[in-house]
Design an enzyme around this catalytic site. Structure first.
Site, PDB file in Angstrom:
ATOM      1  N   CYS A  79       1.586   4.513   0.286  1.00 41.73           N
ATOM      2  CA  CYS A  79       0.884   4.386  -0.989  1.00 41.73           C
ATOM      3  C   CYS A  79      -0.077   5.566  -1.201  1.00 41.73           C
ATOM      4  CB  CYS A  79       0.196   3.025  -1.066  1.00 41.73           C
ATOM      5  SG  CYS A  79      -0.232   2.531  -2.750  1.00 41.73           S
ATOM      6  N   HIS A 168       3.677  -1.231   0.901  1.00 37.68           N
ATOM      7  CA  HIS A 168       2.824  -1.449   2.065  1.00 37.68           C
ATOM      8  C   HIS A 168       3.561  -2.241   3.144  1.00 37.68           C
ATOM      9  CE1 HIS A 168      -1.050  -0.099   0.348  1.00 37.68           C
ATOM     10  NE2 HIS A 168      -0.491  -0.439  -0.797  1.00 37.68           N
ATOM     11  N   GLU A 170       2.842  -2.483   6.134  1.00 31.89           N
ATOM     12  CA  GLU A 170       1.856  -3.050   7.053  1.00 31.89           C
ATOM     13  C   GLU A 170       1.344  -4.413   6.595  1.00 31.89           C
ATOM     14  OE1 GLU A 170      -0.666  -0.897   4.009  1.00 31.89           O
ATOM     15  OE2 GLU A 170       1.319  -0.660   4.893  1.00 31.89           O
TER      16      GLU A 170
END
EC number: 4.3.3.6
Length: 189
Positions: A79, A168, A170
């Site tokens: 991002c 994302h 994560e």
């Protein structure tokens, strides 16, 4: 093997948790001296690209970080990390590391209300994807390998030692993208 995680702002803790799940050692990069620590790869997390860029400049980290990437240090930007690595930003005059031959559009999916979740392919494997005020790549150089598109927009790509994604990884339980970075880019060096 040890991965540096830029920990100035954004989702750096979540990236560290993913590395823990993969059994990969890591450390936080918070100041210029941290860039001197031995590392086999670097993660630049999502967050606010303008804030991270200002901090990189005020901490005198922008040029040394740029040189490390140019010298071949494997780097993974998510991002805001993708925005920081891009040569060009379509809707923003600011420039940051300028090491990857891509042009990105900041907040391409709109404001916070434009955030969304989907499943799509990354390097041929279906994974969950969380997009939060995400950018996308609207132009990629000839040497850039497209790894994922969503609704016709490039959301993940690789060029030499650099991996970027709009979403994302994560923020999900799926370690596919982090494992790709470790296996295909860090261990290959």
């Amino acid at each position: 093997m040890k991965i540096g995680v830029l920990a100035l702002q954004g989702a750096f803790l979540e990236h560290e948790q993913m590395l823990d799940r993969l059994g990969v050692a890591h450390f936080q990069i918070r100041q210029l001296s941290d860039l001197s620590c031995p590392m086999d790869g670097l993660i630049i997390p999502g967050g606010e690209s303008t804030a991270i860029g200002k901090l990189l400049n005020s901490l005198d980290m922008m040029s040394p970080l740029r040189e490390k990437v140019k010298e071949g240090l494997p780097v993974f930007g998510t991002c805001a990390g993708m925005i920081l690595l891009a040569n060009e930003i379509e809707n923003d005059p600011k420039r940051y590391l300028q090491v990857m031959d891509i042009c990105v559009k900041r907040n391409a999916y709109g404001r916070q209300l434009g955030s969304f979740f989907t499943h799509d392919l990354f390097a041929g494997q279906e994974i969950p994807m969380t997009f939060i005020r995400a950018p996308y790549i609207n132009k990629a150089g000839a040497q850039v390998e497209i790894l994922s598109t969503v609704d016709g927009h490039i959301v993940a790509a690789r060029e030499k030692n650099m991996l970027v994604c709009s979403f994302h990884p994560e923020l999900t339980d799926d370690t596919t993208v982090h494992a790709y970075f470790i296996e295909k880019m860090v261990k290959k060096v």
